[in-house]
Write a protein that holds these residues in place. Structure first.
Motif, short mmCIF file in Angstrom:
data_model
loop_
_atom_site.label_atom_id
_atom_site.label_comp_id
_atom_site.label_asym_id
_atom_site.label_seq_id
_atom_site.Cartn_x
_atom_site.Cartn_y
_atom_site.Cartn_z
N ALA A 79 -102.23 100.16 8.74
CA ALA A 79 -102.30 98.70 8.64
C ALA A 79 -102.38 98.06 10.02
O ALA A 79 -101.86 98.59 10.99
CB ALA A 79 -101.07 98.18 7.89
N SER A 80 -103.04 96.92 10.08
CA SER A 80 -103.01 96.13 11.30
C SER A 80 -101.71 95.33 11.32
O SER A 80 -101.17 94.99 10.28
CB SER A 80 -104.22 95.19 11.37
OG SER A 80 -104.23 94.34 10.25
N THR A 81 -101.20 95.06 12.51
CA THR A 81 -99.95 94.33 12.67
C THR A 81 -100.25 92.99 13.30
O THR A 81 -100.60 92.91 14.48
CB THR A 81 -98.96 95.12 13.55
OG1 THR A 81 -98.82 96.44 13.03
CG2 THR A 81 -97.59 94.47 13.56
N ASP A 82 -100.11 91.93 12.54
CA ASP A 82 -100.47 90.60 13.03
C ASP A 82 -99.37 90.01 13.90
O ASP A 82 -98.18 90.31 13.74
CB ASP A 82 -100.73 89.66 11.85
CG ASP A 82 -101.94 90.07 11.04
OD1 ASP A 82 -102.89 90.64 11.62
OD2 ASP A 82 -101.94 89.84 9.81
N ILE A 83 -99.78 89.15 14.82
CA ILE A 83 -98.83 88.37 15.59
C ILE A 83 -98.14 87.38 14.66
O ILE A 83 -98.77 86.76 13.81
CB ILE A 83 -99.53 87.65 16.75
CG1 ILE A 83 -99.94 88.66 17.83
CG2 ILE A 83 -98.64 86.58 17.37
CD1 ILE A 83 -100.60 88.07 19.04
N ASN A 84 -96.83 87.26 14.81
CA ASN A 84 -96.03 86.43 13.93
C ASN A 84 -96.17 84.95 14.31
O ASN A 84 -95.51 84.48 15.24
CB ASN A 84 -94.57 86.87 14.00
CG ASN A 84 -93.66 86.01 13.15
OD1 ASN A 84 -94.11 85.34 12.21
ND2 ASN A 84 -92.37 86.03 13.46
#
Length: 311
Positions: free
Chosen positions: A91-96
Motif C-alpha cells: 500500500a501507499s502511505t499518504d501524508i496525514n
C-alpha cells in the motif's frame, strides 16, 4: 511520459547496479549453491540495501527455495522481487492532512538534501490537489533559506510567514500557526534549519519548535517529514535514526533517486527503521515529487527493458 515511466527512468542507475547484476548472477547458472547466495548478498549490499536487510533477504530466499523446492537459479529473480515487495508492503502511505485544519507538516533534514525544494514541490502538489497552503520560514539560521522559500512561495502561489534572519524559529512557527488558523488554511508546511544531526543544541532547538506547534494545536505537528538524499546511501539511515529519536519522524521524503545507483536504501530504511517513505523525488521538475507507492517502486525497479513493465 507518465509518472511510472519517469520512476522507471529515474531508477535506471539503481537497476543497472542492482537488478541487472542479480540477473547476471543467476542467468546461465546450473545450480543454486552457497557461492550464488554469497554473490547475491554482495550485490544487495553494494546497492545500499544495507547489511541487515541484505542478510535477511538472503535468509528468506534460502527458506523460499527450500519450501518451494526451487532448483532453477533463474527463478530466484522473481522470488527476490516478491521478498522485497514483502518488506516494502503493497500500500501507499499518504501524508496525514485530513485530521485537522490546518494540517501541520514539520519538515526536517540536514543541509544539502533538497529540503527547501522539496517543500516547494510539496506545496505545489497539495495546491494542485485543491488544498490551500501556507509556508513557514522557521529556518532563520540563514537569510538565503528564507529567500529561497519565498522564491518557491511566489512560484507556487502561496504565502510565506517569515521573521528576520537570526530570529527564534519557534516564534516563527508560533506566528505561522496563528496565521494558518485565522486564514483557515488546509496545510501548513514548516521549514526548519538544515540541522547538523550531530549537534545536540541544534536538535534541542528542533524539539522546541515541535513543542510550540503542539502547544498551539493538539496532536500537531501531524507529520514530521524527514527529507533524505538517496545519493548518500547508508548515511541517510544514520540521519533518519537520529532525527527519529529527536522529533519522532513520521515519514520520509526521499530525494534524488534519479541521481543514484544506490536506490536500495529504500529497502534499508523500511527494514531497519520502519519509518514509512511517503514522498519520492525522481527529477528536477516541479511535478517530480509524488507519493511513494511501494508496488509501483518494485515494478519499476525490476522492470526489464525487453518486456513491458508490470502495472
Amino acid at each position: 511520459m507518465g509518472f511510472f515511466g519517469r520512476l522507471k527512468e529515474s531508477l535506471s542507475k539503481t537497476r543497472k547496479n542492482f537488478v541487472e547484476k542479480i540477473d547476471s548472477i543467476v542467468t546461465g547458472r546450473k545450480v543454486i549453491d552457497e557461492e550464488l547466495y554469497e554473490e547475491l548478498e554482495e550485490a544487495l549490499i553494494q546497492a545500499d540495501v544495507g547489511i541487515d536487510a541484505s542478510l535477511e533477504l538472503v535468509e528468506n530466499l534460502r527458506a523460499e527455495v527450500k519450501s518451494r523446492r526451487i532448483s532453477n537459479p533463474e527463478d530466484l529473480y522473481t522470488v527476490l522481487k516478491e521478498l522485497i515487495q514483502d518488506i516494502l508492503g503493497v500500500a501507499s502511505t499518504d501524508i496525514n492532512i485530513n485530521s485537522a485544519q490546518p494540517a501541520v507538516i514539520m519538515v526536517v533534514g540536514v543541509n544539502g538534501v533538497g529540503k527547501t525544494t522539496t517543500i516547494g514541490k510539496l506545496a505545489h502538489y497539495f495546491k494542485a490537489n485543491g488544498k490551500s497552503v501556507l509556508l513557514s520560514a522557521a529556518d532563520t539560521f540563514r537569510a538565503a533559506a528564507i529567500d529561497q522559500l519565498e522564491i518557491w512561495g511566489n512560484r507556487v502561489g502561496v504565502a510565506v510567514i517569515k521573521h528576520s534572519e537570526g530570529s527564534d524559529p519557534a516564534a516563527v512557527a508560533f506566528d505561522s500557526m496563528h496565521a494558518a488558523q485565522a486564514r483557515k488554511i488546509d496545510v501548513l508546511i514548516v521549514d526548519t534549519a538544515g540541522r547538523l544531526h550531530t549537534k545536540s543544541n541544534l536538535m534541542e532547538e528542533l524539539k522546541k519548535v515541535h513543542r510550540v506547534i503542539g502547544r498551539e494545536m493538539p496532536d500537531a505537528p501531524h507529520e514530521v517529514l524527514l527529507v533524505l538524499d538517496a545519493t548518500t546511501g547508508q548515511n541517510a539511515i544514520s540521519q533518519a535514526r537520529l532525527f527519529k529519536e529527536a522529533v519522532g519522524v513520521t515519514g520520509i521524503a526521499l530525494t534524488k533517486l534519479d541521481g543514484t545507483a544506490k536506490g536500495g536504501v529504500v529497502i534499508a530504511i523500511k527494514q531497519g527503521l520502519d519509518i514509512p517513505i511517503k514522498m519520492i523525488g525522481v527529477g528536477e521538475g516541479i511535478d517530480d515529487l509524488r507519493p511513494f507507492d511501494a508496488r509501483e517502486f518494485v515494478d519499476a525497479l525490476f522492470a526489464r527493458d525487453n518486456k513491458p513493465a508490470e502495472q
